[in-house]
Enzyme design. Structure first.
Site, short mmCIF file in Angstrom:
data_model
loop_
_atom_site.label_atom_id
_atom_site.label_comp_id
_atom_site.label_asym_id
_atom_site.label_seq_id
_atom_site.Cartn_x
_atom_site.Cartn_y
_atom_site.Cartn_z
N ASP A 1 0.82 -1.22 0.00
CA ASP A 1 0.00 0.00 0.00
C ASP A 1 0.85 1.27 0.00
O ASP A 1 0.65 2.17 -0.80
CB ASP A 1 -0.92 0.04 1.23
N ARG B 1 0.93 5.54 17.45
CA ARG B 1 0.68 6.60 16.46
C ARG B 1 1.20 7.98 16.86
O ARG B 1 1.77 8.68 16.03
CB ARG B 1 -0.81 6.67 16.11
N ASP C 1 -6.61 5.46 13.12
CA ASP C 1 -5.21 5.84 12.93
C ASP C 1 -5.08 7.19 12.23
O ASP C 1 -4.20 7.99 12.56
CB ASP C 1 -4.47 4.75 12.15
N SER D 1 -6.34 -7.02 7.83
CA SER D 1 -5.50 -5.83 8.02
C SER D 1 -4.85 -5.95 9.39
O SER D 1 -5.53 -6.19 10.40
CB SER D 1 -6.40 -4.58 7.97
N1 ARG Z 1 -8.75 -0.93 16.21
C1 ARG Z 1 -7.40 -0.77 16.65
C2 ARG Z 1 -7.13 0.68 16.95
O1 ARG Z 1 -7.84 1.52 16.49
C3 ARG Z 1 -6.42 -1.37 15.67
C4 ARG Z 1 -6.12 -0.60 14.45
C5 ARG Z 1 -5.27 -1.38 13.54
N2 ARG Z 1 -4.68 -0.58 12.52
C6 ARG Z 1 -4.40 -1.05 11.32
N3 ARG Z 1 -3.85 -0.22 10.49
N4 ARG Z 1 -4.66 -2.28 10.97
O2 ARG Z 1 -6.19 0.98 17.64
#
Ligand code: ARG
Length: 419
Positions: free
Chosen positions: A20, A101, A130, A180
């Site tokens: 990606d 993050r 994110d 993912s």
């Molecule tokens: N739901 C979780 C969070 O918001 C995991 C996010 C996973 N991120 C990803 N890019 N797959 O912290």
């Protein structure tokens, strides 16, 4: 793909090395006419080969490729705060992705400022948390920087993405894209694919880090965690830096099937999502830490702290890392963790992680007071008077409510409550 009119001079791309963000690397150069610098951060995700990622970024046209090992900073500045706050979002998720993050946002701002870039690009979709965490983080640290979120705008299908990669000679890794995922030393998150249907049980393959409890060893294992000022400092008697401690404990707990968290999660953007986490060291450390805290804190500290812990977890989840409230909450957590010192032994067995024993120089637990055996120093007669005063207002409220009802029914009834 629609062409953007806005042109940028230089863009910092958050680059994982996967398909990606490799597609983004080319796409931004093509569509924004921008020079491109990539940033890849090692937060303890396994198998990350920084040198190979750097080579790939440069081969795809990046002017410079920053790769940074920030495991220690992540552990001490982010995970440590989560440990002190016993952080579990909605009582379940140890926030592994969420607390990574703000660090990535901080690094991106630093690189952008150093490079004189005018924008930061990321590969997040418009449906997740994110994007919120990164963009709020960047805005708090340097509001002059623009953010590019091409994935949010372009709506590229998997097939189109593969075709674009082929056309531009972007290597397509043989990665499992059924889900993912995101990973760092605090844990791995998995979502998407068949997991999106809550009526279906998750397939076993979802767990790649932690053994399924039914396949875990038949013999239990005891691990000893030593804490100082709320943080684990020695594992089985061996002193370790926090990031080393977590990385050493992860495979031990994972082998025993410890660290699986599954739940229905409320995202910040309003969606509900079904989430799967593997956080083996986190489960052990959080359990040991919480129990040790209960051992050394007063009932008032324990009950009040829980309220702040829930707030801390929500703020971290929601990307509000730089809100002044977080600094205040962290100050409270630091203060209340000053005497969280001692040792917890955990028993790991087929998915369960139990606190087997505790010791602390600050323990408020007192055997002489607590014992049902001989020689107790607790004055049981003192309880009688205590109970009378303790329940006084509750008793009054109940009796008065009852008699008020009686009087309403029968105004001639006795008005006074005999207490
Ligand atoms: N739901 C979780 C969070 O918001 C995991 C996010 C996973 N991120 C990803 N890019 N797959 O912290």
């Amino acid at each position: 793909m629609k062409n953007e009119v806005k042109k940028f001079n230089k863009v910092v791309l958050l680059y994982s090395g996967g398909l990606d963000t490799s597609v983004l690397l080319k796409w931004i150069q093509e569509n924004y006419g921008a020079k491109l610098v990539t940033l890849t951060a090692d937060l303890g995700q396994p198998d990350i080969e920084l040198a190979a990622i750097k080579k790939k970024a440069l081969a795809l046209g990046a002017e410079k490729a920053y790769v940074v090992d920030v495991k220690k900073e992540f552990a001490y500045e982010y995970v440590a705060k989560a440990i002190k706050a016993n952080a579990l979002y909605e009582g379940t998720y140890p926030l592994s992705t969420a607390i990574g993050r703000p660090l990535i946002a901080k690094l991106a701002v630093e690189v952008a400022e150093k490079e004189g870039a005018d924008a930061i690009a990321h590969g997040c979709t418009g449906k997740g948390n994110d994007q919120v965490r990164l963009e709020v983080g960047i805005a708090c640290l340097n509001p002059a920087l623009k953010v590019l979120a091409p994935v949010r705008e372009w709506g590229l299908s998997r097939e189109e993405e593969l075709a674009y990669a082929k056309k531009h000679g972007i290597p397509v890794p043989a990665e499992n894209k059924s889900y993912s995922t995101d990973e760092n030393l605090w844990g791995k998150s998995t979502e998407g694919g068949i997991l999106e249907d809550p009526a279906q049980a998750p397939p076993d393959e979802v767990y790649s880090l932690v053994s399924l409890p039914e396949n875990a060893p038949d013999t239990a294992e005891i691990v000893e965690l030593q804490f100082e000022a709320g943080l684990p400092t020695a594992l089985n008697g061996k002193k370790l830096e926090l990031h080393e401690f977590i990385l050493a404990l992860n495979p031990i707990a994972a082998k025993h099937g410890v660290g699986i968290y599954e739940h229905m999660e409320d995202r910040i953007v309003g969606l509900k999502t079904r989430e799967f986490y593997e956080c083996p060291a986190a489960e052990c450390i959080l359990k040991a830490h919480k129990e040790l805290e209960k051992y050394v804190h007063t009932i008032h500290e324990n009950t009040f702290k829980q309220v702040l812990e829930d707030k801390w977890s929500y703020m971290a989840y929601a990307g509000l890392w730089h809100d002044p409230l977080m600094a205040s909450l962290n100050a409270f957590m630091d203060k209340s963790n000053e005497n969280v010192e001692g040792t917890a032994k955990l028993k790991l067995y087929k998915g369960s992680c139990r606190v087997a024993s505790l010791s602390s120089p600050y323990a408020l637990y007192n055997l002489n007071l607590a014992t049902y055996g001989k020689g107790s120093t607790f004055d049981q007669n003192a309880s009688k008077g205590f109970i009378e005063l303790w329940g006084l207002q509750s008793k009054l409220a109940n009796h008065i409510a009852k008699s008020a009802k009686n009087i309403a029914k029968n105004p001639k009834a006795k008005t006074e409550v005999e207490i």
